[in-house]
Design an enzyme around this catalytic site. Structure first.
Site, PDB file in Angstrom:
ATOM      1  N   ASP A 187       3.838  -3.706   1.946  1.00 19.99           N
ATOM      2  CA  ASP A 187       2.307  -3.840   2.222  1.00 19.99           C
ATOM      3  C   ASP A 187       1.676  -5.093   1.989  1.00 19.99           C
ATOM      4  O   ASP A 187       2.536  -5.997   1.073  1.00 19.99           O
ATOM      5  CB  ASP A 187       1.551  -2.817   1.574  1.00 19.99           C
ATOM      6  CG  ASP A 187       0.064  -2.929   1.568  1.00 19.99           C
ATOM      7  OD1 ASP A 187      -0.730  -2.992   2.800  1.00 19.99           O
ATOM      8  OD2 ASP A 187      -0.603  -2.879   0.475  1.00 19.99           O
ATOM      9  N   ASP A 229      -2.375  -6.367   1.102  1.00 17.10           N
ATOM     10  CA  ASP A 229      -3.371  -6.471   0.355  1.00 17.10           C
ATOM     11  C   ASP A 229      -3.066  -5.538  -0.969  1.00 17.10           C
ATOM     12  O   ASP A 229      -2.856  -4.302  -0.625  1.00 17.10           O
ATOM     13  CB  ASP A 229      -4.641  -6.066   0.760  1.00 17.10           C
ATOM     14  CG  ASP A 229      -4.918  -6.802   2.118  1.00 17.10           C
ATOM     15  OD1 ASP A 229      -5.745  -7.951   1.612  1.00 17.10           O
ATOM     16  OD2 ASP A 229      -4.830  -6.698   3.253  1.00 17.10           O
TER      17      ASP A 229
END
Length: 212
Positions: free
Chosen positions: A14, A16
């Site tokens: 991922d 953020d």
């Protein structure tokens, strides 16, 4: 602490909250967007990890979706103050080399802006909200990430910091590594951040070492 070692074909990161700290910028962007769109900011609670297009669709009438999404993208690509690489993230992405993909709920434009602000090179294989019809917690993003690497998701590690992201990786069949406080996330492994693990490439596999 006992040392644990695992092997995977690739790591799906991922963005953020996992590789970069954009929390303050994200909050500012959504707060400004809500105020300018006449939306109650309280309605943004619980949307962490969801694609912007889904949040916009949830909060605005259909005739305003396209304009509202463009509005958020403009704010998010220009407010980049405080966006930095998280501990261990650069080392982790460099260590796994080409055996990785970034799977993010951001649009391609926002991804490019935030990774540039954090001075984090973008992975060759990138899945953004622009690439999927259904975002996290749907398995679609992680299935696509594994597919673009030519790999089975069951042989990949999904690294996430939100419940919706971990649910996405788990539903795709990936082993999950959660970044957060112990007991706060439903994942196969949980560590505070990527500085608490070590990655290395052994042959054509990625080795993950925890503890030791």
């Amino acid at each position: 602490m006992m040392m644990l070692r695992y092997e995977f074909d690739a790591v799906l990161f991922d963005l953020d909250g996992t590789l970069i700290d954009s929390t303050a910028a994200v909050r500012r962007a959504w707060r400004r967007w809500a105020e300018e769109e006449g939306v109650d900011p309280a309605l943004l609670d619980g949307t962490a990890g969801k694609p912007a297009k889904e949040i916009v669709a949830m909060l605005l009438p259909p005739e305003r979706h396209e304009e509202g999404l463009a509005h958020y993208s403009h704010i998010a690509t220009h407010d980049l103050e405080g966006v930095v690489v998280l501990p261990g993230a650069r080392e982790a992405t460099e260590a796994v080399g080409e055996h990785k993909a970034i799977v993010t709920s951001c649009s391609r434009d926002v991804t490019a802006a935030r990774t540039a602000a954090a001075r984090l090179p973008v992975a060759e294989v990138l899945v953004t909200a622009d690439d999927v019809d259904k975002g996290k917690p749907s398995p679609t993003p992680y299935l696509l990430g594994a597919s673009r690497l030519g790999l089975a998701p069951e042989r990949c590690l999904a690294v996430e910091d939100t419940p919706s992201g971990l649910a996405s990786g788990r539903a795709a069949g990936c082993t999950t590594l959660g970044l957060g406080e112990p007991g706060s996330l439903d994942a196969d492994l949980v560590v505070p951040d990527l500085s608490h693990v070590r990655f290395s490439v052994v042959g054509d596999k990625v080795a993950l070492t925890v503890g030791g």
